[in-house]
Each structure stands twice: as structure tokens, then as C-alpha cells.
Motif scaffolding. Structure first.
Motif, PDB file in Angstrom:
ATOM      1  N   ASP A  76       0.848  -1.202   0.000  1.00 50.70           N
ATOM      2  CA  ASP A  76       0.000   0.000   0.000  1.00 50.70           C
ATOM      3  C   ASP A  76       0.883   1.251   0.000  1.00 50.70           C
ATOM      4  OD1 ASP A  76      -2.398   1.384   0.153  1.00 50.70           O
ATOM      5  OD2 ASP A  76      -2.471   1.346   2.333  1.00 50.70           O
ATOM      6  N   THR A  94      -6.689   4.457  -0.588  1.00 52.09           N
ATOM      7  CA  THR A  94      -6.747   3.089  -1.111  1.00 52.09           C
ATOM      8  C   THR A  94      -8.195   2.602  -1.111  1.00 52.09           C
ATOM      9  OG1 THR A  94      -4.660   2.795   0.024  1.00 52.09           O
ATOM     10  CG2 THR A  94      -5.663   0.819  -0.923  1.00 52.09           C
ATOM     11  N   PRO A 169      -9.629  15.173  -3.028  1.00 55.64           N
ATOM     12  CA  PRO A 169      -9.047  16.511  -3.131  1.00 55.64           C
ATOM     13  C   PRO A 169      -7.784  16.588  -2.274  1.00 55.64           C
ATOM     14  CG  PRO A 169     -11.236  16.556  -2.083  1.00 55.64           C
ATOM     15  CD  PRO A 169     -10.955  15.130  -2.457  1.00 55.64           C
ATOM     16  N   ALA A 172      -7.675  17.036   1.469  1.00 53.02           N
ATOM     17  CA  ALA A 172      -8.068  15.969   2.400  1.00 53.02           C
ATOM     18  C   ALA A 172      -6.893  15.533   3.271  1.00 53.02           C
ATOM     19  CB  ALA A 172      -8.603  14.772   1.617  1.00 53.02           C
ATOM     20  N   ASN A 226      -3.428   7.662   9.197  1.00 49.32           N
ATOM     21  CA  ASN A 226      -2.708   8.288   8.082  1.00 49.32           C
ATOM     22  C   ASN A 226      -3.096   9.757   7.953  1.00 49.32           C
ATOM     23  OD1 ASN A 226      -5.202   8.309   6.907  1.00 49.32           O
ATOM     24  ND2 ASN A 226      -4.766   6.760   5.383  1.00 49.32           N
ATOM     25  N   GLY A 233      -4.713   1.682   5.566  1.00 52.69           N
ATOM     26  CA  GLY A 233      -5.210   0.494   4.890  1.00 52.69           C
ATOM     27  C   GLY A 233      -4.415  -0.749   5.285  1.00 52.69           C
ATOM     28  N   PHE A 260     -11.923  -1.259   0.716  1.00 53.91           N
ATOM     29  CA  PHE A 260     -12.068  -0.190   1.715  1.00 53.91           C
ATOM     30  C   PHE A 260     -13.265   0.672   1.314  1.00 53.91           C
ATOM     31  CE2 PHE A 260      -7.522  -1.253   1.539  1.00 53.91           C
ATOM     32  CZ  PHE A 260      -7.300  -1.603   2.868  1.00 53.91           C
ATOM     33  N   LEU A 261     -14.296   0.645   2.124  1.00 55.12           N
ATOM     34  CA  LEU A 261     -15.570   1.255   1.727  1.00 55.12           C
ATOM     35  C   LEU A 261     -15.808   2.622   2.370  1.00 55.12           C
ATOM     36  CD1 LEU A 261     -17.607  -2.062   1.932  1.00 55.12           C
ATOM     37  CD2 LEU A 261     -16.719  -0.952  -0.122  1.00 55.12           C
ATOM     38  N   ALA A 262     -15.290   2.821   3.569  1.00 56.10           N
ATOM     39  CA  ALA A 262     -15.483   4.125   4.241  1.00 56.10           C
ATOM     40  C   ALA A 262     -14.343   4.363   5.213  1.00 56.10           C
ATOM     41  CB  ALA A 262     -16.819   4.139   4.977  1.00 56.10           C
ATOM     42  N   GLN A 263     -14.155   5.624   5.582  1.00 58.13           N
ATOM     43  CA  GLN A 263     -13.085   6.005   6.502  1.00 58.13           C
ATOM     44  C   GLN A 263     -13.601   6.002   7.944  1.00 58.13           C
ATOM     45  OE1 GLN A 263     -11.747   9.786   4.736  1.00 58.13           O
ATOM     46  NE2 GLN A 263     -12.263   8.829   2.795  1.00 58.13           N
TER      47      GLN A 263
END
Ligand SMILES: CC(C)(COP(=O)(O)OP(=O)(O)OC[C@H]1O[C@@H](n2cnc3c(N)ncnc32)[C@H](O)[C@@H]1OP(=O)(O)O)[C@@H](O)C(=O)NCCC(=O)NCCSC(=O)Cc1ccccc1
Length: 313
Positions: A76, A94, A169, A172, A226, A233, A260-263
Motif C-alpha cells: 500500500d 486506497t 481533493p 483531504a 494516516n 489500509g 475499503f468502503l469508508a473512513q
């Protein structure tokens, strides 16, 4: 500026990451779970980056091999460099990561060769080959061996992977302007080396709630977060691997697929495991990662294949 922990005089980066919920975390290369990995990388050109990671006893699996979650972590990390070069000025997160074992990494260092595959409007795709460096630490020597015309001179392939990054962006990511792989082409870069007392999994602070059900928890701390304020990830891959191994402790993970679907908004990240295949020599475990502090919002889905350890074959 001198930094005794830094082997090549590269300044370590600190940044305050703000999660999607506005929580601030001081993320620092000097206080990361990866600080003792001995990470050294080179951006060979705009589309290719090579990295090595020490395989110390602290980082080995119970079978003595390089854990698949560790391989996913460094994969990663290194694939994000060609992705960031291609996506600039955007940042990346990711989205999907797959890693399929071809053999075991037993000697080290772990060497990952990453190559840009596709640049799209929404995603960037980077492929990775993982090798056992078999004691060779020189990245240019390793690159030459990988590129050798004679297949017998090439290092043995240990795994092959593919990583899809979503464009975000640039705003972020905190500290984005200090992380500029497009300016490092041809430079050998060593990350600050800071010893960590604990072995790989204990250092993460994973809490085992119910091993047989693959239920574990991991807090979002600066140590594992991160620049965008979520749990890295690679750490989520390590958590998924640990959950799968808790359910099948006699086996060792060889392959992993992460979506990975959401933070993470609040944390802790919590896992739930389901064994979907038990065969004579391998098992497949599906792991669901949720944000326990945010109504169990789904964070990631993982599939882990585990096999008999190499010494028992
Ligand atoms: C974002 C996406 C990947 C795609 O979802 P979609 O449904 O397609 O999009 P969605 O509706 O969710 O977004 C709408 C809008 O919001 C934007 N935006 C998004 N986020 C942020 C933000 N934080 N801050 C600011 N803006 C943000 C987004 O661009 C979009 O903007 P737009 O409206 O076009 O102007 C989502 O599934 C996800 O977050 N998955 C989890 C990814 C993950 O956690 N991965 C693991 C950790 S990463 C890692 O470890 C890497 C690493 C490697 C090595 C070393 C260090 C680090």
C-alpha cells in the motif's frame, strides 16, 4: 537540521490529520507502527517505485514468514507513490487491494516493485510484485535483478498484487505538500528508523473480544492513522489477517483481498469473521470491519486465505 534517527538526512514529517468527523490526530513518521521497518524506497521513474522492508523477528508471523498483512502494508505504501505522481495535484485513498501469494518470504528484506497500470478520472491503478530479497539490500541491484533478461537471475516472486486508489481533493491530506514523490525521482529515501519494543501485532494494541468468532477491536490512534485521519489500509489488512488467524490459529495467511468502503469516523474498528471454506490444506475467512463508535458503519470487507505453514508441508 540533524536528526539522529534519520539515516539519510531526510526530514521526518509531522502532520495534524483531521478525520471526516473533525477529530485531530498528530500523525508522525517518528511515532508510527512502521517506524522500525527500515523502509527504503526509490522512485525509479514517474511510473515505477521500489521499496524494501526489513524482515526482523519482531515482524515475522508465527510461522516465521513475512505476514500477508505486513506485505499488504508495504505494498500500500509503495504503490501510493506512482499513484500520487499520476494523480497530482489530487491526493489518493486506497479503495481496493489484492495480494496473492506465490511463495513465502522467509529471508528478507521484503521487496516490492510497483508499476502504474491505469490513470482514470476517479481512480488510479498500480500493480505490485513482492519478492524475497534473500539478503540483498541494494535497491538498484534488486531492480537490475528483477529486470534481468534471464529468468534464472531474477529474485523469486513471493506474491503479486493490485491496488486501486480513489482520487481525493489534495486538501483531504494534511502534510500533502511535504510528500512529493514526483520530486524524488532517482533518490534513495530512507524513513526515520525508531526502535519499537513490541512485536508487530502487540504493538497495534488489538483487543481480542472473541477469537473463535474473529471479533477484535483496534482504536484509531496517531500510531496507526494516516494523513486523512483514518486507520491506514495496511493496518486494517493486519487486523483482518489477525482476525482470520484467531479463527484458524494452526494456519498462516497467504492471500488477502481488501475493499475499503469508508473512513473511520470514531473508532474503534471492530472485526467480525466468517469461515467460508475449510479444506484439507487451507481455509478461507471473510472478515467485516466496522466502525464500532459510528453505528457499526461498514469500513472494509476482507477475504483471507490461510494455508498450512511452510515447515509443516
Ligand atoms: C472515497 C472512497 C474511496 C470512494 O467513495 P465514493 O463513494 O466514490 O466517494 P465519496 O462519496 O465517499 O466521496 C465524496 C467526496 O468526498 C471526497 N472525500 C472523500 N474522503 C475525503 C476526505 N477524507 N477529506 C476530504 N474529502 C474527501 C471525495 O473525493 C469526493 O469528492 P467530490 O464529491 O468528488 O468533490 C470511499 O470508498 C472511502 O473513503 N473508502 C475508504 C478508503 C480508506 O479508508 N482506505 C484506507 C486508508 S487510505 C491509505 O491507507 C493510503 C495510504 C497508503 C500508504 C501510506 C499512507 C496512506
Amino acid at each position: 537540521m540533524s536528526d539522529p534517527a534519520n539515516r539519510n538526512g531526510i526530514a521526518s514529517t509531522n502532520s495534524v490529520a483531521t478525520s471526516t468527523e473533525g477529530v485531530q490526530l498528530l500523525v508522525s513518521e517518528m511515532n508510527s507502527f512502521m517506524s522500525d521497518f527500515g523502509l527504503v524506497s526509490v522512485q525509479l521513474d514517474r511510473t515505477r517505485s521500489l521499496l524494501r522492508c526489513d524482515l526482523t523477528d519482531k515482524l515475522r508471523s508465527h510461522a516465521g514468514t513475512a505476514p500477508v498483512g505486513l506485505q499488504a502494508t508495504v505494498m500500500d505504501f509503495v504503490t501510493s507513490d506512482p499513484a500520487l505522481v499520476a494523480a497530482a495535484p489530487d491526493w489518493t485513498a486506497t479503495q481496493d487491494l489484492s495480494l496473492h501469494g506465490a511463495g513465502w518470504v522467509t529471508v528478507g528484506p521484503i521487496v516490492v516493485d510497483s508499476t502504474l497500470v491505469r490513470v482514470g478520472k476517479k481512480v488510479v491503478v498500480v500493480a505490485a510484485d513482492v519478492y524475497d530479497g534473500n539478503g540483498c539490500e541494494d535497491l538498484h541491484e534488486l531492480a537490475a535483478a528483477i529486470d534481468a533478461a534471464d529468468p534464472r537471475s531474477r529474485p523469486t516472486l513471493a506474491a503479486r498484487g493490485l491496488v486501486t486508489f480513489a482520487r481525493l481533493p489534495r486538501a483531504a491530506a494534511h502534510g500533502a505538500d511535504e510528500y512529493t514523490p514526483d520530486r524524488w525521482i532517482g533518490q534513495i529515501r530512507s524513513r526515520p528508523m525508531v526502535p519499537i519494543e513490541d512485536a508487530l501485532y502487540p504493538r497495534l494494541g488489538i483487543r481480542v473480544i472473541d477469537a473463535a468468532r474473529g471479533e477484535l477491536e483496534l482504536d484509531r490512534t496517531p500510531f496507526v492513522a494516516n494523513q486523512i485521519g483514518t486507520i491506514m489500509g495496511g493496518v486494517q489488512a493486519l487486523l483482518a489477517e489477525y482476525a482470520a488467524n484467531a479463527m484458524r490459529p494452526e494456519l498462516v495467511a497467504s492471500d488477502i483481498q481488501m475493499n475499503f468502503l469508508a473512513q473511520v469516523r470514531v473508532g474503534p474498528a471492530r472485526t467480525y469473521g466468517t469461515v467460508i471454506r475449510d479444506d484439507a490444506d487451507h481455509s478461507v475467512v471473510s472478515v467485516r470491519l466496522v466502525d464500532a463508535g459510528a453505528d457499526e458503519m461498514i469500513l472494509a470487507l476482507a477475504t483471507v486465505t490461510l494455508r498450512k505453514p511452510p515447515a509443516h508441508r
